[in-house]
Structures are given as structure tokens and as C-alpha cells.
Write an enzyme that holds these catalytic residues in place. Sequence first.
Site, short mmCIF file in Angstrom:
data_model
loop_
_atom_site.label_atom_id
_atom_site.label_comp_id
_atom_site.label_asym_id
_atom_site.label_seq_id
_atom_site.Cartn_x
_atom_site.Cartn_y
_atom_site.Cartn_z
N GLY A 290 48.58 13.04 2.95
CA GLY A 290 48.64 13.75 1.66
C GLY A 290 49.65 13.08 0.73
O GLY A 290 49.34 12.77 -0.43
N HIS A 291 50.85 12.84 1.27
CA HIS A 291 51.86 12.14 0.47
C HIS A 291 51.38 10.74 0.08
O HIS A 291 51.56 10.30 -1.05
CB HIS A 291 53.15 11.97 1.28
CG HIS A 291 53.82 13.25 1.68
ND1 HIS A 291 53.89 13.67 2.99
CD2 HIS A 291 54.46 14.20 0.97
CE1 HIS A 291 54.56 14.79 3.08
NE2 HIS A 291 54.91 15.16 1.85
N SER B 180 53.73 18.73 6.35
CA SER B 180 54.80 18.31 7.28
C SER B 180 55.06 19.41 8.30
O SER B 180 55.52 19.14 9.40
CB SER B 180 56.08 18.03 6.49
OG SER B 180 55.83 17.09 5.48
N ASP C 87 50.13 22.27 -3.37
CA ASP C 87 51.11 23.22 -3.91
C ASP C 87 50.73 23.50 -5.36
O ASP C 87 51.42 23.11 -6.30
CB ASP C 87 52.52 22.62 -3.82
CG ASP C 87 52.92 22.34 -2.38
OD1 ASP C 87 53.48 23.24 -1.75
OD2 ASP C 87 52.63 21.23 -1.88
N VAL D 70 44.57 16.62 0.65
CA VAL D 70 44.09 15.80 1.78
C VAL D 70 44.12 16.67 3.03
O VAL D 70 45.12 17.36 3.30
CB VAL D 70 44.95 14.54 1.96
CG1 VAL D 70 44.48 13.73 3.16
CG2 VAL D 70 44.91 13.69 0.69
P1 AMP Z 1 56.52 18.00 0.20
O1 AMP Z 1 57.06 16.80 0.91
O2 AMP Z 1 55.90 19.02 1.09
O3 AMP Z 1 57.53 18.58 -0.77
O4 AMP Z 1 55.32 17.48 -0.69
C1 AMP Z 1 55.50 16.44 -1.62
C2 AMP Z 1 54.26 16.33 -2.48
O5 AMP Z 1 53.13 16.04 -1.66
C3 AMP Z 1 53.93 17.63 -3.23
O6 AMP Z 1 53.51 17.31 -4.54
C4 AMP Z 1 52.81 18.20 -2.41
O7 AMP Z 1 51.93 19.02 -3.16
C5 AMP Z 1 52.10 16.95 -1.95
N1 AMP Z 1 51.30 17.24 -0.77
C6 AMP Z 1 51.71 17.86 0.37
N2 AMP Z 1 50.67 18.01 1.22
C7 AMP Z 1 49.58 17.49 0.61
C8 AMP Z 1 48.20 17.36 0.97
N3 AMP Z 1 47.73 17.81 2.13
N4 AMP Z 1 47.36 16.77 0.09
C9 AMP Z 1 47.83 16.32 -1.11
N5 AMP Z 1 49.11 16.42 -1.51
C10 AMP Z 1 49.98 16.99 -0.67
#
Ligand code: AMP
Length: 285
Positions: A38-39, A188, A152, A178
Site C-alpha cells: 500500500g505504501h 501495518s 484512510d 491496495v
Molecule cells: P501509515 O503508515 O499507516 O500512516 O500510512 C501511510 C500512508 O499509506 C497513508 O496515506 C495511508 O492511507 C496509506 N496506506 C496505508 N495502507 C494502505 C493501503 N492498503 N493501500 C493504499 N494506501 C495505504
Amino acid sequence: MSVRVISSIKEMHEFSNAVKSEKKKIGLVPTMGYLHEGHLSLVRASKKNADVTVVSIFVNPTQFAPSEDFDKYPRDFERDKRLLEKEEVDVIFYPLSDEIYPENFQTYVSVKDVTQILEGVFRPTHFEGVTTIVNILFNSVKPDIAFFGQKDAQQAAVIKQMVNDLKMDIEISVQPIVRESDGLAMSSRNIFLNESERKDALVLYNSLRYAEELIKRGERDKERIISEMKMIINSAVSAKLDYIDVVESNTFSLVDKIEEGKSYYFLIACRIGATRLIDNILLTV
Ligand code: AMP
């Protein structure tokens, strides 16, 4: 080539000023690390749309309530660095907590209405932490374009509101969710799920897909759709629902009615055992 890691704000400013003086476009992907596909999809979008890509990794304490999983949140910088090297990212911005939030820190950014619903009800201090850190990251990295995930969706709406209200000259790009091959949205936090919880976690996506199916069949009664979704969620022993609700996609405000020609996010937050998961689907009626 090895990716450059920048930890000091001063060095980050110098790097960004140098890039800007060459009229190059900076893309920023803010993350809390423990990276997954996703990231990496955000990283690839940045590589495509900007000249220089900066990925920030910072587990931001101010967006966690004292009862939440800040200490437990998974961290593995060396692994993240290897993944980002492979993607040929230009810079990892890996700031020190003491520099982001020094002892005398006293400025917070908050967005009003859109933070009060859904996640805001269950995590009342969360979005102020998010908008504050995103401001600090924007001021440190000076991106032209910043990439967020639809995973999110409310966070993306809050950031867009802030950028608009505060007249920030930054484009916000929101990328699709994703998923694992069985549909579970990558997160995560999925690492916390044990084997049976991992199976139970599928109820989030299954209920969203069922909402899609009902809409396709012509169902327009929001409460009826939500009650069908709840039945799917409740079929999993380890699932405890926080909310299911529907917002209109442009205004991100809750709706009573589902109307033809409009697009809606159906959003879920649900605890699977001790792990809180969120997911959503964008449906056009
Ligand atoms: P985080 O590390 O959880 O703060 O997420 C960092 C970025 O990655 C945020 O903009 C999230 O929305 C995005 N993100 C997290 N999981 C996914 C996913 N499964 N698909 C797409 N983007 C994601």
C-alpha cells in the site's frame, strides 16, 4: 545506489531548497513505516508524478491516545530502507522525535467539522495529531505534491480541508486501496492478527463488497444496507464493530439517503480481537 537518509530538519530544508532551485517537483509520501505494498503504491505514484521523491517515516506520538498502540506499533527501519532503495526513492526523511516535538512545543493545527465524525468519535484527539505532523512534514520537506491512501479516506478528507483552508500550495493525491489477494486491506497492523483473527478480518471487506452488491441490485435504503453489513461483521467471533456509516464522497459528510448519480464512501472501523482495523469502499450509485 544507496538511498539518502535525512534526519535533521535543517538538512531537509537545504535539500528541498536545492531541488526547488532547479525547478524540480518534490513528491512526499508520509508514512509511519513498517512498509507494505500500500505504501509502495504511493511511492510509485510519486515517482511517476514528481521529479524527486521523499518518503517520511515517523511514528507520530501525538496521533495516538494514551490507551492506543504507540509503543507496540511495528517498526523496522532497516527493512523499510531496503524496500525504498529498491523503489529508487531519493530521500528517506527519518526525523528524530526530539526535533519534531521539542520540550517547548506548543502549536497544534486542528480542522473542525470533518474531524468530528466517524474516526473522530472513537479517536477524539487523533486528527489534531495528524494535521499537526502533516504540517510539520510539509514545512520540512516543502513538497509540491503529497500522496495519501484512500485506505484512510477520512484522513485524506481532513488533509484536503486543511490544505484548502490554509491556502497551502500543495497538491493532494489520493491513491486506491491496495489489498491482499483475499481482499483484506493492507495495513501495518495486520501483523498483530493471529491465524483465526486473520480469517475473521475478512468480514470488513466482505461486508463492503456486499454493500456494493446491494447497491448494484438497486437497494437504496441506507439503514437496510448497514444492517445487512452488520450481520456479516457479527458472523466473526473476534469482531467488535466501532461503526459502519456512509458519507457523500465530495463533502465527506454523513448522509441519511442514498441518491442516484452520487458517489459515497461506505466506511467501517472494527476491532478484530485487540487489533483495530479500518476499511472503506467508494461506490457510485
Ligand atoms: P501509515 O503508515 O499507516 O500512516 O500510512 C501511510 C500512508 O499509506 C497513508 O496515506 C495511508 O492511507 C496509506 N496506506 C496505508 N495502507 C494502505 C493501503 N492498503 N493501500 C493504499 N494506501 C495505504
